[in-house]
Design a protein around this motif. Sequence first.
Motif, PDB file in Angstrom:
ATOM      1  N   LEU A   1      34.814  45.445 -13.979  1.00  0.00           N
ATOM      2  CA  LEU A   1      35.695  45.520 -15.147  1.00  0.00           C
ATOM      3  C   LEU A   1      36.033  44.138 -15.690  1.00  0.00           C
ATOM      4  O   LEU A   1      37.117  43.884 -16.202  1.00  0.00           O
ATOM      5  N   ILE A   2      35.049  43.236 -15.564  1.00  0.00           N
ATOM      6  CA  ILE A   2      35.120  41.898 -16.148  1.00  0.00           C
ATOM      7  C   ILE A   2      33.877  41.715 -17.022  1.00  0.00           C
ATOM      8  O   ILE A   2      32.778  42.125 -16.639  1.00  0.00           O
ATOM      9  N   ASP A   3      34.057  41.133 -18.217  1.00  0.00           N
ATOM     10  CA  ASP A   3      32.922  40.866 -19.121  1.00  0.00           C
ATOM     11  C   ASP A   3      32.142  42.141 -19.452  1.00  0.00           C
ATOM     12  O   ASP A   3      30.923  42.194 -19.326  1.00  0.00           O
ATOM     13  N   ILE A   4      32.856  43.170 -19.884  1.00  0.00           N
ATOM     14  CA  ILE A   4      32.174  44.441 -20.170  1.00  0.00           C
ATOM     15  C   ILE A   4      32.144  44.788 -21.659  1.00  0.00           C
ATOM     16  O   ILE A   4      31.584  45.823 -22.037  1.00  0.00           O
TER      17      ILE A   4
ATOM     18  N   GLN B   1      38.925  55.544 -17.326  1.00  0.00           N
ATOM     19  CA  GLN B   1      37.725  56.289 -16.954  1.00  0.00           C
ATOM     20  C   GLN B   1      36.792  55.452 -16.090  1.00  0.00           C
ATOM     21  O   GLN B   1      36.306  55.912 -15.050  1.00  0.00           O
ATOM     22  N   GLN B   2      36.551  54.211 -16.512  1.00  0.00           N
ATOM     23  CA  GLN B   2      35.636  53.360 -15.751  1.00  0.00           C
ATOM     24  C   GLN B   2      36.208  53.007 -14.382  1.00  0.00           C
ATOM     25  O   GLN B   2      35.479  52.967 -13.379  1.00  0.00           O
ATOM     26  N   ALA B   3      37.507  52.743 -14.324  1.00  0.00           N
ATOM     27  CA  ALA B   3      38.136  52.422 -13.051  1.00  0.00           C
ATOM     28  C   ALA B   3      38.081  53.612 -12.098  1.00  0.00           C
ATOM     29  O   ALA B   3      37.755  53.460 -10.912  1.00  0.00           O
ATOM     30  N   GLN B   4      38.375  54.801 -12.614  1.00  0.00           N
ATOM     31  CA  GLN B   4      38.345  55.999 -11.772  1.00  0.00           C
ATOM     32  C   GLN B   4      36.942  56.276 -11.233  1.00  0.00           C
ATOM     33  O   GLN B   4      36.782  56.670 -10.074  1.00  0.00           O
ATOM     34  N   GLU B   5      35.935  56.043 -12.066  1.00  0.00           N
ATOM     35  CA  GLU B   5      34.560  56.265 -11.627  1.00  0.00           C
ATOM     36  C   GLU B   5      34.175  55.283 -10.523  1.00  0.00           C
ATOM     37  O   GLU B   5      33.541  55.659  -9.530  1.00  0.00           O
ATOM     38  N   LEU B   6      34.551  54.023 -10.673  1.00  0.00           N
ATOM     39  CA  LEU B   6      34.245  53.009  -9.662  1.00  0.00           C
ATOM     40  C   LEU B   6      34.970  53.302  -8.353  1.00  0.00           C
ATOM     41  O   LEU B   6      34.394  53.181  -7.265  1.00  0.00           O
TER      42      LEU B   6
END
Length: 301
Positions: free
Chosen positions: A63-66, A80-85
């Motif tokens: 979740l850096i430079d995305i 959403q991206q955090a939950q998936e990771l």
Amino acid sequence: MIQPGLIVICGPTATGKSRLALHLAERLGGPILSADSRQVYREFDIGTAKPSREEQSQVPHHLIDICDPTETFTLAQFQQQAQELIAQYQAQGIIPLLVGGTGLYIKAVVQGLKIPQVGPQLELRSQLPDQTQSYGWLQQVDPSSAAKIHPNDRVRTLRALEVYYVTGLPLSQQQGRCPPTYPILQIGLDDQDLELHTQRIQQRTQVMIEQGWLTEIRNLMEQYGPKLPLLNTLGYQEMRQHLQHEISLEQAQDLTVIHTRQFAKRQRTWFRADPTITWLAASNPDWLVLEQVIDRFIRPL
């Protein structure tokens, strides 16, 4: 087997969260998920205190430079991206670390906020009248949301109106929570000595300048123009004003420190309202207490 969960490291800016995160990530063998609303943007590196390449090579960072500086990255996208990771790592028996000072990002994950999937509506924003009229409209279509928003809060007013405009339903009717079922340990870093914290902010600001912060901002202005919204954020705005010969470098530094202190105060108020956070002194964290807390959290089932 280690109980899968999530460790959160939060607190005001310039309290050493990244350093602590690296220590724990190396010990636990887990990744670091950034919870910083500006570190998601490429090219905004020095002024956001983004982890260095060396630090990012020590443990996986996410979740850096995305996204590009001209794009808009929403809270819903972050969640959403955090939950998936988190789910991906937990499936491998690995505990990820969510690290940062953007309180709403952390809250969205920890409390499972229900966030309407509505992106920025630029056309709507361009057509809306001044804040007084916009807030008055919000009071008519969504009085519950309006009651929670300060009449001068243009950002939250616009957001509530956008959601209503796109979905036809008031934001207040679409909000709620669905907390995760996995265990969460929240660790906060802060200093009771505010003067010491101010010194740390001053030192960090000076180091950023020595690392080439002004060159970074100059390049961003040349590529995207001085009106790029991200150039109006903390630190970048003050340094941009200096580069445009509006204020001296000394004034830019002083303003950056003042505004960073004010921002840290708001962060402190936000995080201190959460009774589930275990607090450590930023200047001298009690490593024994930390180790004991971590050991209890990761104890095998």
